[in-house]
Design an enzyme around this catalytic site. Structure first.
Site, PDB file in Angstrom:
ATOM      1  N   GLU B 451      39.668  41.650  28.608  1.00  7.93           N
ATOM      2  CA  GLU B 451      38.848  42.754  28.450  1.00  7.93           C
ATOM      3  C   GLU B 451      39.411  44.150  28.485  1.00  7.93           C
ATOM      4  O   GLU B 451      38.888  44.940  29.015  1.00  7.93           O
ATOM      5  CB  GLU B 451      37.431  42.595  29.186  1.00  7.93           C
ATOM      6  CG  GLU B 451      36.619  41.513  28.746  1.00  7.93           C
ATOM      7  CD  GLU B 451      35.872  41.580  27.442  1.00  7.93           C
ATOM      8  OE1 GLU B 451      35.907  42.770  26.711  1.00  7.93           O
ATOM      9  OE2 GLU B 451      35.467  40.816  26.959  1.00  7.93           O
ATOM     10  N   GLY B 452      40.848  44.137  28.015  1.00  2.54           N
ATOM     11  CA  GLY B 452      41.609  45.313  28.279  1.00  2.54           C
ATOM     12  C   GLY B 452      42.311  45.013  29.670  1.00  2.54           C
ATOM     13  O   GLY B 452      41.641  44.998  30.618  1.00  2.54           O
TER      14      GLY B 452
END
Lengths: 608, 608
Positions: B451-452
């Site tokens: 997620e990043g």
């Protein structure tokens, strides 16, 4: 160059260890003393080349296979993958069990630092596979110091030859770090041997394959002896009995009670051992009765240096692997270029990837440097002793005593952070078994635990090493650091680091000034509650010292053309990093330590 | 209470989440608005009780079994252990796929904060098993915002019912984080659908069992669209085609190209997907063409809060497990008592073990508190919107925008340190698969990556969130912190923390004062090179804020008899720890940041 999983290398340029041995430490000078046989720089280089070849060509490619086929317990015995046995035999056949022993014992007379450096490359390629040779060498070394001539002939000699493997059996299931509470019993038998009964836990290579015998070195208590650690004796307990002629005979009752299933370090066994269960287990006293712990501690410094080398080597392996990945993998664009039609760039060009790599370099090479410098003290002690210089030998001994807990704890703490960063460089790929970095991280997580947890190292440093012989060990360390600081003052590149390192050393001394009186007046518990942040402060400072030494050595070596300009610039930049981002952390630690900050000391159990 | 491997619990007292939801956050006030159906405190408590029962009785005991039987790829499809499928069905049958959706969609109208809290317990017990329900809920939520009524009926509704599972397909093998470079293609077909071709990487639950269909939400490019991220569209791509009546029909060409073999998080699949390989893969546009990334980012904040909850939950699981172990395991004696005949003490009495536990408490409960506070902002925004207060909704939105990168990166960084400490408390045992803590550590290592990556969070914070709308988000955060500081000043216990937190906020503002001009005048690369230490400073400060809020809330709640005195003292002590040992680290970070220290920015590639 052969490589580990995903085609990534697990070691950097040969230049690195040469630099540590011959530029930061001064191995060449020691070789001229004649203490280490006929070795010269070329012969050491050749031996390191052999180790690297085994690491690259044999160990590294086996990683994924051995992960899939860890040792199994079959019919009460450890069963290994044949490739694991073969790999250890290659290490033996290349002479690495024997390398550090004298030539007349069949060894190569290799200095401890050079032998350890060879081991570092093997550990980086596969820590579990490297273990048997170094454990066995340590066990043989223990016998070298304490065994009778008869025991040396029957046990030590076959270990040096790699026919027998050796282990250390200290912990027990109910009392991991608390050796005072061991229960293994050694009852005298009429013939002077002992009947050994009890369980031992966490025994690396406790049962394995590929050797004629396994020689366990077991801490046990002779009934009627003093309580606690003063009643611990040390015994040689072979898997198969060995007769007066050295012939391997009937089995001794040394049972494998189980294999520990570890999160990493899976290429070798870690065992629960049962001595004297369902049969007679016979052991021989090694050294004097009730002096077993002292004998073990004699070996402990070297064992802890070994753990540190392993931790730094795994960190260096992750650095080498993630560096190679970062140079090849393309992704994204420079911050200032958002044109999606421009080509993607190698991720090493992203600043945050360079941060992750530079920190790895700082932790891994800093760890290696401190390891080599410590191993060098072992060699230097030997040189001093053989030259009859007892005072210098004592000085070197105290310096090593001081450095050992810092070295063990800080290479393993920082080494693990390095391995974390290696995963992060590879991103999702780093989290998979297609690349070696997740294994390195799992392997390295053992190092803060074994050979004395890092919490125990901290208590050893603050409660013992800092105050021993009236603070002599710390004073010697301070003198060494002061000498480096003086050297730095004369270097345009490094002069700026003299002041902050002086201040950091001042903080250590000031903190001790606040804590030592507490320890003296019966409040040791309060002072030692903060032993770990004290070790953290000492660790950050010791790494600053070794980075400054590296920067100075690199500058010297580059000026003389012995290392490339790029190599030297890298060392100097990592030193700069350390003084900018790592060393300053000691300031706030010193503040809390001086105040004897009590957050956890006063945390009531009911409040958790 | 049922428990994970080794008989250790994976969650603490129920009091903890109640405290976070109702004392630190103010869920009760939101429940009174009527926005969340007929929920009151009791109904929320009951739902959390159901989640805990599944976590304790179903998830936790499965840990070791599912570690031994990870998903396999068989004949091109993912094959799971039946117990894993059954466990996910229990979550579905208890209503947790649907819980946060409106009642008229078959949901329970549960606030996001309460739903996430339930998920935290499930994640702590087994992160991989918890994933399908929360991923599917997130996918359904995405459709709720962007899908047509027809799509909602055919895809969203079955996901809410847990008959279909949902995924997010963003990354591709050649371009992990660089979405500008995705190559998956969506060609318009005559009937208004699209032909999807391309590969996707890192797809959680990309193929799995236990559902009638899998609804992929795929980023792809329509040929002829703008280059880079501005040409990305979003598509619904089901594993089996769904006709106008919502009937599941023939297979779509959605191939499983492989399973990623991860170091942790092994109870579910992570897949390489091949769309349109060997057949026609049909997708439907979700939302507007070329606006796919914006739609995905609409969901990203909640997804990142979800990752943060997972990270904090795993940290809390390790804390609970190692705390229980430390209370039971005896070893050694107090520092001041060396009498080996005295009984051994529980290791929780050793100061260094208490240090390891208090730090875990600080990281895990601090993480949980920041997660709940952030989820509470999502609920508060909904309340504000439904009340027609657009200004307040905007304010809350900006605050959440600011907090999200800090939350995601700092709960995952610190959560992992907590899990490291849990292993260390258990010593050698912690390193074995007989206890759950090594698994928690492996599971949690994913969270700084997905997620990043945390490096991307840092750039998001410094390069975007700090400067967006003229610095409005930071100002709103500063106002929130200032309100807590004002409250602290009136508390005898907490007044001392007002000044250091004010100073820490001043450091953030001063640092931005130094860096923002660089970003404005085209030197963004130089400023953003130090984005990670900036995030570190912000993270340490945000945790200080949330710990101060917890201490104040605990004091209030204890005075009113809503929590025990011991519970409150624990919170206050952890706050004390944070201000003594963690927050002061920001001082030297601020110094280097203001100087735009260039160690890695200027590190030449050739020097590594």
């Amino acid at each position: 160059m052969s490589a580990g999983a995903g085609g990534l290398p697990l070691w950097g340029p040969d230049e690195e260890l040469m630099f540590q041995l011959f530029e930061v430490a001064d191995l060449e000078q020691k070789l001229t003393t004649g203490v280490f046989g006929g070795h010269d720089r070329d012969s050491v280089v050749e031996i390191l080349r052999v180790a690297r070849k085994i690491a690259d060509d044999v160990f590294a490619p086996l990683g994924p296979l051995l992960e899939e086929h860890p040792p199994q317990m079959v019919e009460g015995r450890a069963k290994l993958h044949p490739a694991a046995i073969e790999a250890v035999h290659q290490v033996r056949d290349a002479g690495f069990f024997a390398a550090a022993f004298p030539e007349d014992a069949g060894g190569l007379d290799l200095p401890f630092s050079a032998h350890s450096a060879a081991g570092a490359m093997l550990s980086a390629a596969n820590a579990g596979l490297a273990a048997p040779s170094f454990l066995t060498a340590a066990a043989a070394n223990l016998e070298m110091a304490y065994a009778t001539e008869d025991q040396k002939r029957r046990f030590m000699q076959p270990m040096i030859e790699g026919r027998f493997f050796g282990t250390m059996c200290l912990s027990e299931p109910h009392a991991g770090s608390s050796l005072a509470d061991i229960r293994t019993k050694a009852e005298p038998l009429p013939d002077g041997t002992y009947r050994i009964t009890g369980s031992k836990m966490w025994i690396s290579c406790g049962d394995t394959e590929g050797c004629e015998n396994i020689v366990h070195h077991v801490l046990a208590k002779i009934p009627g002896g003093p309580p606690g650690v003063k009643g611990i004796s040390l015994f040689i307990v072979p898997k198969f009995r060995v007769d007066a002629d050295g012939q391997v005979g009937e089995p001794n009752a040394v049972g494998l009670a189980g294999l520990n299933h570890k999160m990493g370090y899976t290429a070798n066994t870690n065992c629960v051992m049962a001595f004297g269960d369902g049969g007679e287990c016979v052991g021989e006293l090694l050294g004097e009765p009730h002096k077993g712990l002292a004998a073990m501690f004699h070996m402990m410094n070297e064992a802890r240096i070994g753990v540190s080398f392993g931790a730094a080597a795994l960190a260096y392996a992750g650095y080498a692997a993630s560096l190679a990945y970062a140079r090849e993998r393309t992704q994204g664009r420079p911050i200032d270029n958002r044109d999606p039609s421009s080509p993607m760039i190698p991720i090493i060009e992203h600043a945050d990837i360079r941060r992750l790599l530079l920190r790895q370099k700082a932790y891994a090479e800093g760890g290696l440097a401190l390891c080599v410098a410590s191993a060098d003290l072992v060699d230097a002690q030997r040189v001093a002793k053989e030259a009859g210089d007892a005072e210098e030998a004592k000085r070197l001994h105290l310096l090593l005593e001081f450095l050992t807990p810092i070295l063990k704890a800080w290479t393993s703490e920082k080494g693990l952070v390095a391995n974390d960063h290696a995963i992060q460089v590879l991103g999702g790929y780093g989290y998979t078994k297609d690349y070696p970095v997740e294994r390195l991280y799992r392997d390295n997580r053992l190092n803060p635990i074994h050979e004395g947890t890092n919490g125990i190292q901290a208590i050893d440093l603050l409660g013992r090493k800092c105050v021993m012989e009236g603070g002599a060990a710390l004073r010697i360390f301070a003198q060494e650091v002061a000498a480096t600081i003086e050297e730095a003052k004369a270097s345009p590149t490094c002069a700026a680091y003299a002041a902050p390192l002086t201040e950091a050393m001042g903080r250590i001394e000031a903190t001790l000034g606040a804590l030592a009186p507490l320890m003296m007046k019966g409040e040791a518990g309060r002072a030692l509650a903060n032993a770990t942040p004290f070790l953290e402060m000492a660790g950050q400072t010791a790494f600053a010292w070794i980075w400054l030494r590296q920067a100075l050595a690199a500058e010297r070596a580059a000026a003389a053309g012995r290392v490339t300009e790029d190599f030297a610039r890298g060392k100097i930049q990592a030193c700069r990093y350390w003084f900018a981002w790592e060393l300053p952390q000691t300031a706030h630690l010193a503040e809390q330590l001086a105040a004897v900050e009590p957050s956890w000391a006063e945390m009531d159990e009911a409040w958790f």
